[in-house]
Design a protein around this motif. Structure first.
Motif, PDB file in Angstrom:
ATOM      1  N   ILE A 136      -4.979  13.745  11.095  1.00 55.80           N
ATOM      2  CA  ILE A 136      -6.229  14.434  10.767  1.00 55.80           C
ATOM      3  C   ILE A 136      -6.381  14.584   9.255  1.00 55.80           C
ATOM      4  O   ILE A 136      -7.456  14.339   8.696  1.00 55.80           O
ATOM      5  N   ARG A 137      -5.311  14.950   8.584  1.00 53.53           N
ATOM      6  CA  ARG A 137      -5.357  15.138   7.131  1.00 53.53           C
ATOM      7  C   ARG A 137      -5.664  13.829   6.406  1.00 53.53           C
ATOM      8  O   ARG A 137      -6.467  13.804   5.478  1.00 53.53           O
ATOM      9  N   MET A 138      -5.040  12.735   6.835  1.00 56.81           N
ATOM     10  CA  MET A 138      -5.274  11.442   6.178  1.00 56.81           C
ATOM     11  C   MET A 138      -6.699  10.957   6.449  1.00 56.81           C
ATOM     12  O   MET A 138      -7.328  10.364   5.577  1.00 56.81           O
ATOM     13  N   LYS A 139      -7.242  11.206   7.634  1.00 57.94           N
ATOM     14  CA  LYS A 139      -8.628  10.848   7.937  1.00 57.94           C
ATOM     15  C   LYS A 139      -9.582  11.651   7.064  1.00 57.94           C
ATOM     16  O   LYS A 139     -10.549  11.106   6.514  1.00 57.94           O
ATOM     17  N   LEU A 140      -9.318  12.938   6.922  1.00 50.63           N
ATOM     18  CA  LEU A 140     -10.146  13.786   6.070  1.00 50.63           C
ATOM     19  C   LEU A 140     -10.087  13.310   4.622  1.00 50.63           C
ATOM     20  O   LEU A 140     -11.116  13.210   3.947  1.00 50.63           O
ATOM     21  N   LEU A 141      -8.909  12.980   4.150  1.00 47.70           N
ATOM     22  CA  LEU A 141      -8.756  12.471   2.781  1.00 47.70           C
ATOM     23  C   LEU A 141      -9.524  11.172   2.596  1.00 47.70           C
ATOM     24  O   LEU A 141     -10.196  10.970   1.580  1.00 47.70           O
ATOM     25  N   SER A 142      -9.472  10.308   3.588  1.00 46.54           N
ATOM     26  CA  SER A 142     -10.224   9.051   3.535  1.00 46.54           C
ATOM     27  C   SER A 142     -11.721   9.309   3.472  1.00 46.54           C
ATOM     28  O   SER A 142     -12.437   8.686   2.682  1.00 46.54           O
ATOM     29  N   MET A 143     -12.200  10.238   4.301  1.00 48.02           N
ATOM     30  CA  MET A 143     -13.623  10.588   4.291  1.00 48.02           C
ATOM     31  C   MET A 143     -14.024  11.178   2.946  1.00 48.02           C
ATOM     32  O   MET A 143     -15.107  10.889   2.428  1.00 48.02           O
ATOM     33  N   MET A 144     -13.154  11.984   2.371  1.00 40.54           N
ATOM     34  CA  MET A 144     -13.449  12.601   1.072  1.00 40.54           C
ATOM     35  C   MET A 144     -13.546  11.548  -0.025  1.00 40.54           C
ATOM     36  O   MET A 144     -14.392  11.645  -0.913  1.00 40.54           O
ATOM     37  N   LYS A 145     -12.678  10.550   0.040  1.00 39.93           N
ATOM     38  CA  LYS A 145     -12.723   9.481  -0.962  1.00 39.93           C
ATOM     39  C   LYS A 145     -13.973   8.633  -0.816  1.00 39.93           C
ATOM     40  O   LYS A 145     -14.593   8.256  -1.805  1.00 39.93           O
ATOM     41  N   GLU A 146     -14.348   8.327   0.425  1.00 40.49           N
ATOM     42  CA  GLU A 146     -15.537   7.506   0.682  1.00 40.49           C
ATOM     43  C   GLU A 146     -16.802   8.179   0.174  1.00 40.49           C
ATOM     44  O   GLU A 146     -17.691   7.514  -0.352  1.00 40.49           O
ATOM     45  N   THR A 147     -16.892   9.483   0.352  1.00 43.78           N
ATOM     46  CA  THR A 147     -18.109  10.204  -0.020  1.00 43.78           C
ATOM     47  C   THR A 147     -18.035  10.766  -1.436  1.00 43.78           C
ATOM     48  O   THR A 147     -18.955  11.456  -1.860  1.00 43.78           O
ATOM     49  N   LYS A 148     -16.936  10.508  -2.127  1.00 47.42           N
ATOM     50  CA  LYS A 148     -16.738  10.959  -3.511  1.00 47.42           C
ATOM     51  C   LYS A 148     -16.690  12.488  -3.644  1.00 47.42           C
ATOM     52  O   LYS A 148     -16.802  13.019  -4.736  1.00 47.42           O
ATOM     53  N   ARG A 178       0.811  -1.226   0.000  1.00 50.43           N
ATOM     54  CA  ARG A 178       0.000   0.000   0.000  1.00 50.43           C
ATOM     55  C   ARG A 178       0.839   1.268   0.000  1.00 50.43           C
ATOM     56  O   ARG A 178       0.367   2.311  -0.398  1.00 50.43           O
ATOM     57  N   ASP A 179       2.054   1.197   0.506  1.00 53.84           N
ATOM     58  CA  ASP A 179       2.958   2.345   0.539  1.00 53.84           C
ATOM     59  C   ASP A 179       2.362   3.526   1.318  1.00 53.84           C
ATOM     60  O   ASP A 179       2.635   4.677   1.033  1.00 53.84           O
ATOM     61  N   ILE A 180       1.486   3.221   2.281  1.00 51.53           N
ATOM     62  CA  ILE A 180       0.782   4.261   3.030  1.00 51.53           C
ATOM     63  C   ILE A 180       1.741   5.107   3.858  1.00 51.53           C
ATOM     64  O   ILE A 180       1.616   6.324   3.919  1.00 51.53           O
ATOM     65  N   VAL A 181       2.702   4.457   4.481  1.00 49.79           N
ATOM     66  CA  VAL A 181       3.617   5.183   5.359  1.00 49.79           C
ATOM     67  C   VAL A 181       4.449   6.179   4.558  1.00 49.79           C
ATOM     68  O   VAL A 181       4.598   7.343   4.943  1.00 49.79           O
ATOM     69  N   GLU A 182       4.958   5.739   3.421  1.00 52.45           N
ATOM     70  CA  GLU A 182       5.761   6.628   2.577  1.00 52.45           C
ATOM     71  C   GLU A 182       4.919   7.794   2.071  1.00 52.45           C
ATOM     72  O   GLU A 182       5.386   8.928   2.017  1.00 52.45           O
ATOM     73  N   LYS A 183       3.672   7.520   1.702  1.00 49.99           N
ATOM     74  CA  LYS A 183       2.778   8.596   1.269  1.00 49.99           C
ATOM     75  C   LYS A 183       2.518   9.561   2.410  1.00 49.99           C
ATOM     76  O   LYS A 183       2.448  10.774   2.201  1.00 49.99           O
ATOM     77  N   GLY A 184       2.386   9.025   3.618  1.00 51.24           N
ATOM     78  CA  GLY A 184       2.181   9.868   4.789  1.00 51.24           C
ATOM     79  C   GLY A 184       3.353  10.803   5.034  1.00 51.24           C
ATOM     80  O   GLY A 184       3.164  11.989   5.310  1.00 51.24           O
ATOM     81  N   PHE A 185       4.568  10.290   4.912  1.00 53.01           N
ATOM     82  CA  PHE A 185       5.749  11.141   5.085  1.00 53.01           C
ATOM     83  C   PHE A 185       5.838  12.189   3.990  1.00 53.01           C
ATOM     84  O   PHE A 185       6.244  13.325   4.224  1.00 53.01           O
ATOM     85  N   LYS A 186       5.451  11.808   2.776  1.00 55.59           N
ATOM     86  CA  LYS A 186       5.443  12.771   1.667  1.00 55.59           C
ATOM     87  C   LYS A 186       4.461  13.903   1.963  1.00 55.59           C
ATOM     88  O   LYS A 186       4.773  15.080   1.758  1.00 55.59           O
ATOM     89  N   VAL A 187       3.285  13.555   2.445  1.00 56.99           N
ATOM     90  CA  VAL A 187       2.281  14.566   2.807  1.00 56.99           C
ATOM     91  C   VAL A 187       2.820  15.451   3.920  1.00 56.99           C
ATOM     92  O   VAL A 187       2.690  16.674   3.883  1.00 56.99           O
ATOM     93  N   MET A 188       3.440  14.822   4.923  1.00 52.98           N
ATOM     94  CA  MET A 188       3.966  15.573   6.049  1.00 52.98           C
ATOM     95  C   MET A 188       5.049  16.550   5.598  1.00 52.98           C
ATOM     96  O   MET A 188       5.094  17.690   6.050  1.00 52.98           O
ATOM     97  N   LYS A 189       5.887  16.121   4.685  1.00 53.83           N
ATOM     98  CA  LYS A 189       6.987  16.957   4.220  1.00 53.83           C
ATOM     99  C   LYS A 189       6.492  18.073   3.308  1.00 53.83           C
ATOM    100  O   LYS A 189       6.892  19.228   3.455  1.00 53.83           O
ATOM    101  N   ASN A 190       5.611  17.750   2.363  1.00 53.64           N
ATOM    102  CA  ASN A 190       5.212  18.720   1.347  1.00 53.64           C
ATOM    103  C   ASN A 190       3.967  19.519   1.722  1.00 53.64           C
ATOM    104  O   ASN A 190       3.964  20.743   1.630  1.00 53.64           O
ATOM    105  N   ASP A 191       2.896  18.842   2.123  1.00 47.08           N
ATOM    106  CA  ASP A 191       1.632  19.525   2.367  1.00 47.08           C
ATOM    107  C   ASP A 191       1.580  20.197   3.729  1.00 47.08           C
ATOM    108  O   ASP A 191       1.071  21.303   3.867  1.00 47.08           O
TER     109      ASP A 191
END
Length: 123
Positions: free
Chosen positions: A64-76, A24-37
């Motif tokens: 919080i950001r990853m939870k929000l992103l997950s909610m956004m994907k679920e609700t389209k 899933r590469d979730i952890v690496e994506k999380g670090f990327k978000v943390m570094k850039n966003d």
């Protein structure tokens, strides 16, 4: 060749967790978000305690950001908004406390109402 620690509490064994981590590469994506966003780098701190506190706050922001992103994907709703544009729209909501202690929420725009309904949130 580096080392990493993967902490998990649940019913999966370590092979499943490691496979899930790599696929899933979730952890690496999380670090990327943390570094850039979240813009947590560079660390401009002088004391160790300040650095630890800053990293902790960034980590909470990442959760919080990853939870929000997950909610956004679920609700389209991700099709209509980016995380940034959604937060920019919602940051305009204000709560006002009157002198008598009563708290009122400013009137919501049509977009804000739509977001709040789709994400099942309340102001």
């Amino acid at each position: 060749m580096g080392k990493f620690f993967l902490f998990y509490y649940g019913e999966r064994d370590w092979v499943e967790c490691l496979t899930y981590y790599r696929e899933r590469d979730i952890v690496e994506k999380g670090f990327k978000v943390m570094k850039n966003d979240i813009q947590s780098l560079p660390l401009n701190t002088n004391k160790d305690s300040t650095t630890k506190g800053f990293i902790f706050v960034c980590f909470i922001g990442l959760i919080i950001r990853m939870k929000l992103l997950s909610m956004m994907k679920e609700t389209k709703i991700i099709e209509d908004y980016t995380v940034e544009s959604l937060l920019l729209e919602l940051e305009k909501i204000r709560k006002v406390e009157l002198q008598n202690g009563e708290v009122i929420v400013t009137e919501l725009t049509r977009k804000q109402k739509e977001i709040m309904e789709k994400l099942n949130l309340c102001a």
